[in-house]
Design a protein around this motif. Structure first.
Motif, mmCIF file in Angstrom:
data_model
loop_
_atom_site.group_PDB
_atom_site.id
_atom_site.type_symbol
_atom_site.label_atom_id
_atom_site.label_comp_id
_atom_site.label_asym_id
_atom_site.label_seq_id
_atom_site.Cartn_x
_atom_site.Cartn_y
_atom_site.Cartn_z
ATOM 1 N N MET A 60 46.849 -90.771 97.734
ATOM 2 C CA MET A 60 46.601 -89.930 96.565
ATOM 3 C C MET A 60 45.889 -88.647 96.957
ATOM 4 O O MET A 60 45.214 -88.026 96.156
ATOM 5 C CB MET A 60 45.771 -90.708 95.550
ATOM 6 C CG MET A 60 46.640 -91.591 94.667
ATOM 7 S SD MET A 60 45.696 -92.917 93.900
ATOM 8 C CE MET A 60 45.152 -93.851 95.323
ATOM 9 N N GLY A 61 45.993 -88.283 98.244
ATOM 10 C CA GLY A 61 45.350 -87.064 98.697
ATOM 11 C C GLY A 61 44.010 -87.349 99.350
ATOM 12 O O GLY A 61 43.570 -88.498 99.442
ATOM 13 N N ALA A 62 43.375 -86.296 99.796
ATOM 14 C CA ALA A 62 42.128 -86.443 100.548
ATOM 15 C C ALA A 62 41.222 -85.249 100.276
ATOM 16 O O ALA A 62 41.669 -84.220 99.767
ATOM 17 C CB ALA A 62 42.446 -86.550 102.037
ATOM 18 N N VAL A 63 39.951 -85.442 100.589
ATOM 19 C CA VAL A 63 38.973 -84.358 100.399
ATOM 20 C C VAL A 63 38.173 -84.138 101.680
ATOM 21 O O VAL A 63 37.918 -85.066 102.445
ATOM 22 C CB VAL A 63 37.973 -84.669 99.257
ATOM 23 C CG1 VAL A 63 38.664 -84.597 97.903
ATOM 24 C CG2 VAL A 63 37.294 -86.018 99.451
ATOM 25 N N LEU A 64 37.787 -82.892 101.868
ATOM 26 C CA LEU A 64 36.916 -82.484 102.971
ATOM 27 C C LEU A 64 35.716 -81.822 102.286
ATOM 28 O O LEU A 64 35.896 -80.942 101.443
ATOM 29 C CB LEU A 64 37.664 -81.470 103.843
ATOM 30 C CG LEU A 64 37.049 -81.034 105.159
ATOM 31 C CD1 LEU A 64 37.135 -82.173 106.171
ATOM 32 C CD2 LEU A 64 37.804 -79.830 105.730
ATOM 33 N N VAL A 65 34.504 -82.262 102.627
ATOM 34 C CA VAL A 65 33.309 -81.805 101.910
ATOM 35 C C VAL A 65 32.476 -80.876 102.792
ATOM 36 O O VAL A 65 32.246 -81.184 103.967
ATOM 37 C CB VAL A 65 32.433 -83.006 101.471
ATOM 38 C CG1 VAL A 65 31.373 -82.554 100.468
ATOM 39 C CG2 VAL A 65 33.288 -84.125 100.896
ATOM 40 N N VAL A 66 32.041 -79.749 102.216
ATOM 41 C CA VAL A 66 31.112 -78.843 102.910
ATOM 42 C C VAL A 66 29.761 -78.990 102.213
ATOM 43 O O VAL A 66 29.493 -78.325 101.209
ATOM 44 C CB VAL A 66 31.589 -77.377 102.835
ATOM 45 C CG1 VAL A 66 30.747 -76.489 103.744
ATOM 46 C CG2 VAL A 66 33.072 -77.248 103.200
ATOM 47 N N PRO A 67 28.889 -79.886 102.709
ATOM 48 C CA PRO A 67 27.624 -80.158 102.010
ATOM 49 C C PRO A 67 26.524 -79.205 102.480
ATOM 50 O O PRO A 67 26.170 -79.192 103.659
ATOM 51 C CB PRO A 67 27.281 -81.599 102.433
ATOM 52 C CG PRO A 67 28.218 -81.951 103.555
ATOM 53 C CD PRO A 67 29.043 -80.761 103.889
ATOM 54 N N MET A 68 25.987 -78.422 101.556
ATOM 55 C CA MET A 68 24.955 -77.436 101.895
ATOM 56 C C MET A 68 23.584 -77.998 101.521
ATOM 57 O O MET A 68 23.280 -78.199 100.348
ATOM 58 C CB MET A 68 25.219 -76.132 101.150
ATOM 59 C CG MET A 68 26.539 -75.445 101.499
ATOM 60 S SD MET A 68 26.778 -75.071 103.269
ATOM 61 C CE MET A 68 25.353 -74.024 103.616
ATOM 62 N N LEU A 69 22.757 -78.225 102.523
ATOM 63 C CA LEU A 69 21.401 -78.735 102.287
ATOM 64 C C LEU A 69 20.518 -77.630 101.709
ATOM 65 O O LEU A 69 19.630 -77.877 100.890
ATOM 66 C CB LEU A 69 20.817 -79.252 103.612
ATOM 67 C CG LEU A 69 19.490 -79.985 103.534
ATOM 68 C CD1 LEU A 69 19.628 -81.267 102.707
ATOM 69 C CD2 LEU A 69 18.972 -80.330 104.933
ATOM 70 N N ASP A 70 20.737 -76.409 102.157
ATOM 71 C CA ASP A 70 20.074 -75.224 101.592
ATOM 72 C C ASP A 70 21.054 -74.064 101.762
ATOM 73 O O ASP A 70 22.231 -74.292 102.063
ATOM 74 C CB ASP A 70 18.707 -74.974 102.253
ATOM 75 C CG ASP A 70 18.810 -74.846 103.769
ATOM 76 O OD1 ASP A 70 19.782 -74.223 104.244
ATOM 77 O OD2 ASP A 70 17.934 -75.371 104.482
ATOM 78 N N SER A 71 20.596 -72.833 101.628
ATOM 79 C CA SER A 71 21.532 -71.703 101.592
ATOM 80 C C SER A 71 22.320 -71.510 102.887
ATOM 81 O O SER A 71 23.383 -70.896 102.888
ATOM 82 C CB SER A 71 20.777 -70.416 101.262
ATOM 83 O OG SER A 71 19.854 -70.154 102.308
ATOM 84 N N HIS A 72 21.819 -72.027 104.007
ATOM 85 C CA HIS A 72 22.545 -71.804 105.269
ATOM 86 C C HIS A 72 22.770 -73.076 106.085
ATOM 87 O O HIS A 72 23.448 -73.030 107.106
ATOM 88 C CB HIS A 72 21.830 -70.743 106.119
ATOM 89 C CG HIS A 72 20.446 -71.157 106.516
ATOM 90 N ND1 HIS A 72 19.359 -71.030 105.688
ATOM 91 C CD2 HIS A 72 19.992 -71.734 107.650
ATOM 92 C CE1 HIS A 72 18.281 -71.498 106.304
ATOM 93 N NE2 HIS A 72 18.641 -71.932 107.482
ATOM 94 N N THR A 73 22.212 -74.218 105.669
ATOM 95 C CA THR A 73 22.334 -75.439 106.476
ATOM 96 C C THR A 73 23.436 -76.354 105.946
ATOM 97 O O THR A 73 23.338 -76.898 104.842
ATOM 98 C CB THR A 73 21.010 -76.230 106.508
ATOM 99 O OG1 THR A 73 19.960 -75.354 106.898
ATOM 100 C CG2 THR A 73 21.099 -77.403 107.481
ATOM 101 N N VAL A 74 24.478 -76.531 106.745
ATOM 102 C CA VAL A 74 25.548 -77.452 106.392
ATOM 103 C C VAL A 74 25.293 -78.767 107.137
ATOM 104 O O VAL A 74 24.762 -78.779 108.249
ATOM 105 C CB VAL A 74 26.933 -76.844 106.748
ATOM 106 C CG1 VAL A 74 27.067 -76.523 108.230
ATOM 107 C CG2 VAL A 74 28.067 -77.757 106.300
#
Lengths: 183, 183
Positions: B46-60
């Motif tokens: 059913m598809g997939a997701v890729l997550v870009v999680p930002m802890l703060d304005s510049h920290t992934v």
């Protein structure tokens, strides 16, 4: 620091076609957990190249090519397989001549990327092509590819067309733009 | 302008495994050329997701995860399949909780990318996750994933580690960095 690499206890070919081979793996992780994985290998592959051809300091040459996986035309970078006896720079120059009608006097390897390393063993070399000259080679394409010049610093607008979806092309364009900015 | 889309005259399943299905296609291009193509479909996807999680304005927040296709650990973005009854934002939040130990109050769809549209029908939704809060869900991972904070404006240095090769993750990081710069 990398973790201790899992152990592959067994590998079996569970399905095979002309181009692909699906392998089932039994894997033990360092914590003792076992899992069944499947991965896809490409038969008789010597790797592939993705070319970023720069017509001038900011114009990249894209191609519009039929993509059977999505059954639609896709706007992206020229690419192809590395043939026997070629290195990736020679393959990039040949694909450039076949698909775009240019050769390059300057070819630089930017990075090697993977597609979905969790289940594909495929990787592709990203080659920046500069100092172009017209030269056309006949390839095995089923139709002439349309060449579309694009400003490499306008990737946002390219994505907004909805015609460019391939992660490899997008990653390569950003990488090349960053590389060129620093030159 | 797009060309007239080729005609698929026949589709046959030539190989199949638990996860994958290989189809052979007979395709006619508008110029009259015929070609045999193979494409790979994912069973029951059913598809997939890729997550870009930002802890703060510049920290992934990246994860280090075993990649069976390359048989090595890979440093990249958390990702996973969309489950039945989920949309891509809900799937992204669940994967984030399972793999990284955070939930997100703000989830935005950045783009949908393909992997290799010439022969794969797979696409993945890229979801930016912001305004994080700690929450851990138990997933089906065979081992705890190591979470690695990284400055999203230092993608060059990430590539230089040699641990991050996945084109989808690289494209998503560049896209998110560009999006965040404009916010």
């Amino acid at each position: 620091m990398s973790k201790k690499i899992p152990i592959i206890h067994s590998t079996a070919v569970v399905a095979e076609s002309r181009l692909f081979r699906i392998e089932a793996l039994e894997i033990e992780f360092s914590g003792g957990q076992f899992r069944q994985y499947e991965r896809l290998a490409r038969n008789a592959s010597m790797g592939a190249v993705l070319v970023v051809p720069m017509l001038d300091s900011h114009t990249v040459l894209l191609v519009r090519e039929y993509a059977a996986g999505l059954h639609r035309y896709e706007l992206g970078l020229p690419k192809g397989k590395i043939d026997a006896g070629e290195d990736s720079l020679a393959a990039a120059n040949r694909e450039l001549k076949e698909e775009v009608g240019f050769g390059a006097n300057r070819l630089s390897h930017l990075h090697t990327v993977s597609l979905a390393p969790a289940y594909l063993e495929h990787t592709i070399d990203i080659i920046l092509a500069q100092d172009l000259y017209p030269e056309k080679l006949l390839g095995d394409e089923p139709e002439e590819l349309e060449v579309v010049p694009w400003n490499i610093y306008q990737i946002d607008q390219l994505l907004a067309t909805g015609e460019c979806s391939e992660a490899r092309s997008i990653a390569a364009l950003y990488m090349a733009a960053e590389y060129l900015r620093k030159c």
